[in-house]
Enzyme design. Sequence first.
Site, PDB file in Angstrom:
ATOM      1  N   GLU A 119       3.473   0.931 -15.300  1.00  0.00           N
ATOM      2  CA  GLU A 119       3.907   0.365 -14.013  1.00  0.00           C
ATOM      3  C   GLU A 119       3.010   0.816 -12.859  1.00  0.00           C
ATOM      4  O   GLU A 119       3.228   0.431 -11.715  1.00  0.00           O
ATOM      5  CB  GLU A 119       5.356   0.804 -13.714  1.00  0.00           C
ATOM      6  N   ARG A 161     -24.578  -6.903 -10.249  1.00  0.00           N
ATOM      7  CA  ARG A 161     -25.555  -7.979 -10.135  1.00  0.00           C
ATOM      8  C   ARG A 161     -26.169  -8.056  -8.746  1.00  0.00           C
ATOM      9  O   ARG A 161     -27.188  -8.696  -8.527  1.00  0.00           O
ATOM     10  CB  ARG A 161     -24.947  -9.321 -10.508  1.00  0.00           C
ATOM     11  N   ASP A 176     -25.073 -17.807  -4.223  1.00  0.00           N
ATOM     12  CA  ASP A 176     -23.834 -17.652  -5.000  1.00  0.00           C
ATOM     13  C   ASP A 176     -22.672 -18.351  -4.308  1.00  0.00           C
ATOM     14  O   ASP A 176     -22.616 -18.411  -3.083  1.00  0.00           O
ATOM     15  CB  ASP A 176     -23.456 -16.150  -5.056  1.00  0.00           C
TER      16      ASP A 176
END
Length: 250
Positions: A119, A161, A176
Amino acid sequence: MRLDVVTIFPEYLEPLNVSLVGKARARGRLDVRVHDLRAWTHDRHNTVDDTPYGGGPGMVMKPEPWGEALDSIMASGEAEGLVKPTLIVPTPSGRPFTQALAVELAERPWLVFAPARYEGIDRRVIEEYGERLEVHEVSIGDYVLAGGEAAVLVITEAVARLLPGVLGNAESHRDDSFAPGTMADLLEGPVYTKPPEWRGRSIPEVLISGHHGRVARWRRDEAFRRTSENRPDLIERCDPATLDKHDRAL
Ligand SMILES: NC(=O)c1ccno1
Protein backbone atom coordinates in the site's frame (compact mmCIF):
# COMPACT_ATOMS: atom_id res chain seq x y z
CA MET A 1 24.65 10.84 -13.65
CA ARG A 2 24.47 8.42 -10.77
CA LEU A 3 21.19 6.61 -10.29
CA ASP A 4 20.35 4.43 -7.28
CA VAL A 5 17.26 2.22 -6.98
CA VAL A 6 16.15 0.62 -3.71
CA THR A 7 13.72 -2.26 -4.24
CA ILE A 8 12.62 -5.64 -2.87
CA PHE A 9 12.76 -6.97 -6.45
CA PRO A 10 16.25 -6.11 -7.78
CA GLU A 11 15.74 -8.51 -10.67
CA TYR A 12 12.87 -6.31 -11.87
CA LEU A 13 15.49 -3.70 -12.82
CA GLU A 14 17.43 -6.07 -15.10
CA PRO A 15 16.14 -4.15 -18.19
CA LEU A 16 18.40 -1.29 -17.07
CA ASN A 17 21.26 -3.43 -18.40
CA VAL A 18 20.01 -3.44 -22.00
CA SER A 19 19.25 -1.10 -24.88
CA LEU A 20 19.58 2.65 -24.48
CA VAL A 21 20.14 2.68 -20.71
CA GLY A 22 22.51 -0.29 -20.94
CA LYS A 23 24.55 1.51 -23.62
CA ALA A 24 24.60 4.71 -21.54
CA ARG A 25 25.99 2.68 -18.63
CA ALA A 26 28.58 1.02 -20.87
CA ARG A 27 29.65 4.47 -22.12
CA GLY A 28 29.95 5.74 -18.55
CA ARG A 29 27.13 8.28 -19.03
CA LEU A 30 25.04 6.59 -16.36
CA ASP A 31 26.15 4.89 -13.14
CA VAL A 32 23.19 2.68 -12.09
CA ARG A 33 23.23 0.91 -8.72
CA VAL A 34 20.35 -1.36 -7.70
CA HIS A 35 20.00 -2.18 -4.00
CA ASP A 36 17.89 -4.83 -2.26
CA LEU A 37 15.94 -3.13 0.55
CA ARG A 38 16.08 -6.37 2.53
CA ALA A 39 19.84 -5.81 2.98
CA TRP A 40 18.80 -3.24 5.59
CA THR A 41 16.56 -5.60 7.59
CA HIS A 42 17.79 -7.40 10.69
CA ASP A 43 15.21 -10.04 11.48
CA ARG A 44 15.14 -13.66 10.41
CA HIS A 45 12.40 -13.02 7.86
CA ASN A 46 13.92 -9.82 6.41
CA THR A 47 10.65 -8.05 7.17
CA VAL A 48 9.95 -4.88 5.19
CA ASP A 49 6.23 -4.40 5.80
CA ASP A 50 3.57 -4.45 8.49
CA THR A 51 -0.17 -3.88 8.92
CA PRO A 52 -1.46 -0.31 8.49
CA TYR A 53 -2.28 1.78 11.58
CA GLY A 54 -5.99 2.59 11.54
CA GLY A 55 -6.74 -0.76 9.89
CA GLY A 56 -7.56 -1.31 6.25
CA PRO A 57 -6.44 -3.75 3.57
CA GLY A 58 -2.91 -4.60 2.58
CA MET A 59 0.43 -3.86 4.19
CA VAL A 60 2.61 -0.76 4.55
CA MET A 61 6.37 -0.66 4.03
CA LYS A 62 8.14 -0.11 7.35
CA PRO A 63 10.18 3.12 7.79
CA GLU A 64 13.25 1.57 9.43
CA PRO A 65 14.67 -0.36 6.44
CA TRP A 66 14.04 2.61 4.15
CA GLY A 67 15.74 5.00 6.56
CA GLU A 68 18.81 2.79 6.88
CA ALA A 69 18.92 2.20 3.12
CA LEU A 70 18.61 5.87 2.13
CA ASP A 71 21.08 7.02 4.79
CA SER A 72 23.59 4.40 3.62
CA ILE A 73 23.20 5.34 -0.04
CA MET A 74 23.46 9.05 0.70
CA ALA A 75 26.64 8.43 2.71
CA SER A 76 28.14 6.40 -0.15
CA GLY A 77 27.37 9.18 -2.63
CA GLU A 78 28.81 11.84 -0.36
CA ALA A 79 31.94 9.71 0.05
CA GLU A 80 32.27 9.91 -3.75
CA GLY A 81 31.95 13.68 -3.70
CA LEU A 82 28.27 13.88 -4.66
CA VAL A 83 26.33 16.41 -2.62
CA LYS A 84 22.69 15.42 -2.30
CA PRO A 85 20.46 13.22 -4.48
CA THR A 86 17.03 14.02 -5.82
CA LEU A 87 14.66 11.42 -4.35
CA ILE A 88 11.97 10.10 -6.70
CA VAL A 89 9.03 8.15 -5.28
CA PRO A 90 6.82 6.60 -7.97
CA THR A 91 3.23 6.51 -6.71
CA PRO A 92 -0.24 6.72 -8.29
CA SER A 93 -0.93 9.60 -5.91
CA GLY A 94 2.02 11.66 -7.18
CA ARG A 95 2.05 14.52 -9.64
CA PRO A 96 2.15 13.52 -13.31
CA PHE A 97 5.55 12.55 -14.68
CA THR A 98 5.98 14.68 -17.82
CA GLN A 99 8.59 15.32 -20.47
CA ALA A 100 9.26 18.65 -18.77
CA LEU A 101 10.06 16.85 -15.50
CA ALA A 102 12.26 14.38 -17.41
CA VAL A 103 14.20 17.35 -18.82
CA GLU A 104 14.51 18.81 -15.30
CA LEU A 105 15.70 15.49 -13.82
CA ALA A 106 18.20 14.96 -16.65
CA GLU A 107 20.05 18.00 -15.32
CA ARG A 108 20.56 16.43 -11.88
CA PRO A 109 23.85 14.67 -11.03
CA TRP A 110 22.25 12.01 -8.79
CA LEU A 111 18.81 10.45 -8.63
CA VAL A 112 17.64 7.95 -6.01
CA PHE A 113 14.45 5.99 -6.67
CA ALA A 114 12.24 4.58 -3.89
CA PRO A 115 9.66 2.37 -5.62
CA ALA A 116 7.10 1.15 -3.10
CA ARG A 117 5.23 -2.14 -2.98
CA TYR A 118 2.09 -3.05 -1.05
CA GLU A 119 0.00 0.00 0.00
CA GLY A 120 3.03 2.29 0.00
CA ILE A 121 5.87 3.48 2.23
CA ASP A 122 5.25 4.80 5.76
CA ARG A 123 4.65 8.55 5.22
CA ARG A 124 7.30 9.49 7.78
CA VAL A 125 10.01 8.39 5.31
CA ILE A 126 8.86 11.03 2.79
CA GLU A 127 8.61 13.60 5.59
CA GLU A 128 12.09 12.75 6.92
CA TYR A 129 13.85 13.01 3.55
CA GLY A 130 11.65 15.85 2.35
CA GLU A 131 13.36 17.98 5.03
CA ARG A 132 16.79 17.10 3.64
CA LEU A 133 16.36 16.52 -0.08
CA GLU A 134 14.35 17.51 -3.14
CA VAL A 135 11.65 14.82 -3.25
CA HIS A 136 9.39 14.17 -6.24
CA GLU A 137 6.37 11.91 -5.75
CA VAL A 138 5.42 11.17 -9.36
CA SER A 139 2.86 9.11 -11.23
CA ILE A 140 3.43 7.70 -14.72
CA GLY A 141 -0.31 7.49 -15.31
CA ASP A 142 -3.78 7.22 -13.81
CA TYR A 143 -3.57 3.55 -12.92
CA VAL A 144 -2.20 1.48 -10.03
CA LEU A 145 0.71 -0.92 -10.46
CA ALA A 146 1.70 -3.71 -8.09
CA GLY A 147 4.85 -1.70 -7.34
CA GLY A 148 6.85 1.29 -8.47
CA GLU A 149 9.62 -0.65 -10.24
CA ALA A 150 7.94 -0.45 -13.67
CA ALA A 151 7.65 3.32 -13.17
CA VAL A 152 11.38 3.46 -12.36
CA LEU A 153 12.11 1.81 -15.73
CA VAL A 154 9.89 4.32 -17.52
CA ILE A 155 11.30 7.39 -15.77
CA THR A 156 14.90 6.18 -16.14
CA GLU A 157 14.52 5.69 -19.88
CA ALA A 158 12.80 9.05 -20.35
CA VAL A 159 15.64 10.78 -18.45
CA ALA A 160 18.58 8.73 -19.80
CA ARG A 161 17.72 9.45 -23.44
CA LEU A 162 18.13 13.15 -22.71
CA LEU A 163 21.67 12.78 -21.34
CA PRO A 164 24.43 14.10 -23.62
CA GLY A 165 25.89 11.41 -25.88
CA VAL A 166 23.18 8.84 -25.17
CA LEU A 167 21.04 9.29 -28.27
CA GLY A 168 23.01 8.74 -31.48
CA ASN A 169 21.60 11.87 -33.04
CA ALA A 170 21.66 14.76 -30.58
CA GLU A 171 18.78 16.26 -32.54
CA SER A 172 16.55 13.22 -32.03
CA HIS A 173 14.76 14.52 -28.98
CA ARG A 174 14.46 18.07 -30.34
CA ASP A 175 11.09 17.19 -31.94
CA ASP A 176 9.95 14.72 -29.32
CA SER A 177 6.29 14.67 -28.48
CA PHE A 178 5.78 16.93 -25.46
CA ALA A 179 9.24 18.49 -25.85
CA PRO A 180 8.99 22.21 -25.29
CA GLY A 181 10.34 24.27 -28.16
CA THR A 182 10.19 23.99 -31.95
CA MET A 183 7.17 21.68 -32.16
CA ALA A 184 5.37 23.87 -29.63
CA ASP A 185 4.55 20.94 -27.30
CA LEU A 186 2.60 19.12 -30.03
CA LEU A 187 2.62 15.34 -30.44
CA GLU A 188 5.01 13.98 -33.04
CA GLY A 189 3.45 13.38 -36.44
CA PRO A 190 3.68 10.14 -38.48
CA VAL A 191 7.07 8.87 -39.69
CA TYR A 192 7.99 6.83 -42.78
CA THR A 193 11.07 5.04 -44.13
CA LYS A 194 12.02 2.84 -47.09
CA PRO A 195 10.59 1.14 -49.10
CA PRO A 196 8.62 3.92 -50.86
CA GLU A 197 5.83 1.42 -51.60
CA TRP A 198 4.64 -1.28 -49.17
CA ARG A 199 1.58 -3.49 -49.75
CA GLY A 200 0.23 -0.93 -52.17
CA ARG A 201 0.73 1.89 -49.65
CA SER A 202 2.98 4.74 -50.74
CA ILE A 203 4.48 7.54 -48.64
CA PRO A 204 3.36 11.20 -48.67
CA GLU A 205 4.88 12.76 -51.80
CA VAL A 206 5.98 15.85 -49.88
CA LEU A 207 8.53 13.75 -47.95
CA ILE A 208 10.45 13.00 -51.15
CA SER A 209 9.93 16.45 -52.65
CA GLY A 210 13.32 17.67 -51.47
CA HIS A 211 11.60 20.91 -50.41
CA HIS A 212 12.61 21.30 -46.76
CA GLY A 213 10.15 24.11 -46.10
CA ARG A 214 7.24 22.07 -47.39
CA VAL A 215 8.38 19.05 -45.40
CA ALA A 216 8.61 21.13 -42.22
CA ARG A 217 5.14 22.61 -42.84
CA TRP A 218 3.69 19.14 -43.53
CA ARG A 219 5.22 17.76 -40.32
CA ARG A 220 3.89 20.64 -38.28
CA ASP A 221 0.43 20.27 -39.76
CA GLU A 222 0.45 16.53 -39.12
CA ALA A 223 1.62 17.12 -35.54
CA PHE A 224 -1.21 19.60 -35.09
CA ARG A 225 -3.75 17.15 -36.60
CA ARG A 226 -2.59 14.25 -34.42
CA THR A 227 -2.55 16.44 -31.31
CA SER A 228 -6.06 17.72 -32.06
CA GLU A 229 -7.29 14.13 -32.46
CA ASN A 230 -5.50 12.48 -29.54
CA ARG A 231 -4.73 15.25 -27.07
CA PRO A 232 -6.93 18.30 -27.62
CA ASP A 233 -5.96 19.38 -24.10
CA LEU A 234 -2.42 20.03 -25.37
CA ILE A 235 -3.80 22.35 -28.07
CA GLU A 236 -5.61 24.33 -25.38
CA ARG A 237 -2.32 24.57 -23.48
CA CYS A 238 -0.35 25.69 -26.52
CA ASP A 239 0.71 29.30 -26.39
CA PRO A 240 -0.55 30.79 -29.69
CA ALA A 241 2.62 32.90 -29.88
CA THR A 242 4.71 29.70 -29.79
CA LEU A 243 2.67 28.18 -32.58
CA ASP A 244 2.98 31.38 -34.61
CA LYS A 245 6.73 31.45 -33.98
CA HIS A 246 6.96 27.95 -35.32
CA ASP A 247 4.91 28.91 -38.37
CA ARG A 248 7.13 31.89 -39.02
CA ALA A 249 10.19 29.64 -38.78
CA LEU A 250 8.85 27.43 -41.60
N1 LIG B 1 0.83 5.15 -11.57
C1 LIG B 1 2.06 5.06 -11.04
O1 LIG B 1 2.99 5.83 -11.31
C2 LIG B 1 2.27 3.99 -10.02
C3 LIG B 1 3.41 3.79 -9.27
C4 LIG B 1 3.13 2.68 -8.47
N2 LIG B 1 1.89 2.27 -8.76
O2 LIG B 1 1.34 3.07 -9.72
